[in-house]
Design an enzyme around this catalytic site. Sequence first.
Site, PDB file in Angstrom:
ATOM      1  N   ASN A  88       0.796  -1.216   0.000  1.00  0.00           N
ATOM      2  CA  ASN A  88       0.000   0.000   0.000  1.00  0.00           C
ATOM      3  C   ASN A  88       0.838   1.281   0.000  1.00  0.00           C
ATOM      4  O   ASN A  88       0.309   2.353  -0.282  1.00  0.00           O
ATOM      5  CB  ASN A  88      -0.916  -0.028   1.235  1.00  0.00           C
ATOM      6  CG  ASN A  88      -1.625   1.280   1.467  1.00  0.00           C
ATOM      7  OD1 ASN A  88      -2.518   1.658   0.707  1.00  0.00           O
ATOM      8  ND2 ASN A  88      -1.223   1.993   2.517  1.00  0.00           N
ATOM      9  N   TYR A 159       1.484   9.919 -11.630  1.00  0.00           N
ATOM     10  CA  TYR A 159       0.701   9.088 -10.706  1.00  0.00           C
ATOM     11  C   TYR A 159      -0.185   8.133 -11.485  1.00  0.00           C
ATOM     12  O   TYR A 159      -0.261   6.937 -11.175  1.00  0.00           O
ATOM     13  CB  TYR A 159      -0.140   9.997  -9.811  1.00  0.00           C
ATOM     14  CG  TYR A 159      -0.861   9.284  -8.695  1.00  0.00           C
ATOM     15  CD1 TYR A 159      -0.181   8.903  -7.535  1.00  0.00           C
ATOM     16  CD2 TYR A 159      -2.219   8.997  -8.783  1.00  0.00           C
ATOM     17  CE1 TYR A 159      -0.834   8.255  -6.500  1.00  0.00           C
ATOM     18  CE2 TYR A 159      -2.885   8.350  -7.758  1.00  0.00           C
ATOM     19  CZ  TYR A 159      -2.182   7.979  -6.622  1.00  0.00           C
ATOM     20  OH  TYR A 159      -2.843   7.327  -5.598  1.00  0.00           O
ATOM     21  N   ILE A 192     -10.292   9.143  -1.160  1.00  0.00           N
ATOM     22  CA  ILE A 192     -10.491   8.717   0.223  1.00  0.00           C
ATOM     23  C   ILE A 192      -9.930   9.786   1.155  1.00  0.00           C
ATOM     24  O   ILE A 192      -8.900  10.407   0.867  1.00  0.00           O
ATOM     25  CB  ILE A 192      -9.776   7.364   0.482  1.00  0.00           C
ATOM     26  CG1 ILE A 192     -10.165   6.320  -0.578  1.00  0.00           C
ATOM     27  CG2 ILE A 192     -10.093   6.854   1.886  1.00  0.00           C
ATOM     28  CD1 ILE A 192     -11.633   5.990  -0.651  1.00  0.00           C
ATOM     29  N   THR A 194      -7.722  10.901   3.404  1.00  0.00           N
ATOM     30  CA  THR A 194      -6.425  10.548   3.982  1.00  0.00           C
ATOM     31  C   THR A 194      -5.505  11.749   3.871  1.00  0.00           C
ATOM     32  O   THR A 194      -5.784  12.695   3.120  1.00  0.00           O
ATOM     33  CB  THR A 194      -5.770   9.358   3.239  1.00  0.00           C
ATOM     34  OG1 THR A 194      -5.353   9.800   1.941  1.00  0.00           O
ATOM     35  CG2 THR A 194      -6.716   8.174   3.118  1.00  0.00           C
TER      36      THR A 194
END
Length: 252
Positions: A88, A159, A192, A194
């Site tokens: 991850n 990315y 998400i 984060t």
Amino acid sequence: MLDGKSALVTGAGSGIGRATALAFAREGAWVAAADLTLEAAQRTVAAIEAKGGQAVAIAVDVTDDAAVQAMVAAAVSAFGGLDCAFNNAGIAPHQVNAGGVLMADMPEAAWLRLLEVNLTGVWRCLRHEVAQMRQQGGGAIVNTASVAGLVGLPGAAGYVAGKHGVVGLTKAAAVDHAKENIRINAVCPGYIETPMTEESKRRRGDAITARTALGRFGVPEEIAEAVVWLCSDRASFVTGSNWTVDGGYSAL
């Protein structure tokens, strides 16, 4: 779902990695929590132990092959084997000063750093995890790809390229190692809540939620549930797949 199994999580110090490490422990696994920052990994371990789980903290830089090999060895030493792994660890464009930068304007150093961490780092982890699992007779691995591995995103070429690479790597690795009883899948999170997405939310949060069918950012625990299931025996016929958990972002 994971009683008696050992699990390794990279990027376990925060966000999706931390939530997944906690979910693994909740489901009965022993957890090796690895992060670039040892202190962050230790905080995750403390949270697991506070709930009665067993865990160890490991410092790792996924751009260092020797460190990745040592990480896997430390997890095996702590728990006697490696049944599950969640690769991850990753970085976002803004962390290399490339957030919102058009492809033709991206510095080569930023491009190379994004691929080194987000794609080659996953490959390094896979390589050493598979080496251990083939000795044991099998295991289950999940890689963090992204909705950026399925569609293009503005100002994020490096990315997007890396995450598309993770999707392809997952499929190829799953085919290569299926006969060794090693299942390899990827999870593709949308946006998400984060630390990694704080910059995206600040710059274009309204546009993101407007495009997301459920009309919100997700939370790390919603990704963790998918990862835990994919690592469990309940997913015994699932390999080479990319599980999209994005609130409908890629459906619009």
